[in-house]
Write an enzyme that holds these catalytic residues in place. Sequence first.
Site, PDB file in Angstrom:
ATOM      1  CG  HIS A 132     -44.146  -1.915  12.235  1.00 31.32           C
ATOM      2  ND1 HIS A 132     -43.958  -2.960  13.219  1.00 31.32           N
ATOM      3  CD2 HIS A 132     -43.952  -0.587  12.654  1.00 31.32           C
ATOM      4  CE1 HIS A 132     -43.457  -2.087  14.223  1.00 31.32           C
ATOM      5  NE2 HIS A 132     -43.374  -1.017  13.826  1.00 31.32           N
ATOM      6  CE  LYS A 136     -39.876  -1.897  11.262  1.00 30.37           C
ATOM      7  NZ  LYS A 136     -39.011  -0.919  11.237  1.00 30.37           N
TER       8      LYS A 136
END
Length: 263
Positions: A132, A136
């Site tokens: 990600h 995040k």
Amino acid sequence: MSLSISLVGARGRMGRTIVELAPEQGLSIASALDTGDDLAAGLARGDVIIDFSFHEATAEVIAHAVRLGKPLIIGTTGHSLERRAALLKEAAKVPCVWAGNYSVGVNLLNALTERAAAVLSDDYDAEVVEMHHRFKKDAPSGTAARLLEIILAARQLGPEALRHGRQGVPGERTRREVGIHALRGGDVVGDHTVIFAAQGERIELTHKASDRAIFARGALRAAAWVSGRAPAVYDMQDVLGLGPANAAPTTVAAATNTASSAA
Ligand code: NAD
């Protein structure tokens, strides 16, 4: 008359995408709420509440939904195991969809992973890799946690079988472990790969999200679906008619996060 949404986390990445896409799904935004706003007043407007904010806000959002008797969509991830169990109990008092990933493709990946795990013996080492964007806050992702949960259930293993990355000299891999590896960097919206590796062959199931619109569209679809349902916690398998997964409702998400890393 079209359904209207009260949105929590409206200034975030997901919140902004939901505001942008709601009209294309025939939904309107009654209130766009974020940190510092009066949730009690804001959530009183609108037919369905959607929450994509921060795990510490979920209890308050659920309490308002229950008080107001309004349907609820929870997209926020990063809750600890104990927290999540308690929150699920409260959320079940209203019609609620709670999914760690609202994309159609990932929900299909869940179903395929369940099938593969059922067919392949523990001779096939199962590992999950996710990547990600650098912003995040929680790890592993809610989506990875769900995939792990499906694999653990199929192999009748508990959360203690999880291996979060490996370092030093962890020794040879055993059959009774499942690895999870969280990569972070750049602007990656969300990649998930489930690997089943045996002597002589390897199967990899991969989903790559390139636009967070898929999560927003799924959440908006869930909002339209959940209105008028009986109070209970549903998941995207229900919304998409993919049938219930055999694995129990998500608990690994939390089990794999320590309270402090689930920021
Ligand atoms: P983000 O950090 O860009 O946005 C979160 C927003 O919530 C921010 O604007 C923040 O100010 C706000 N917020 C924080 N605490 C709040 C509070 N107490 N009350 C009101 N607003 C508050 O994050 P994001 O990328 O938009 O993701 C939000 C959440 O959704 C994360 O938990 C993420 O993991 C999850 N997510 C879920 C899915 C899914 O399909 N389920 C997909 C993407 C992201």
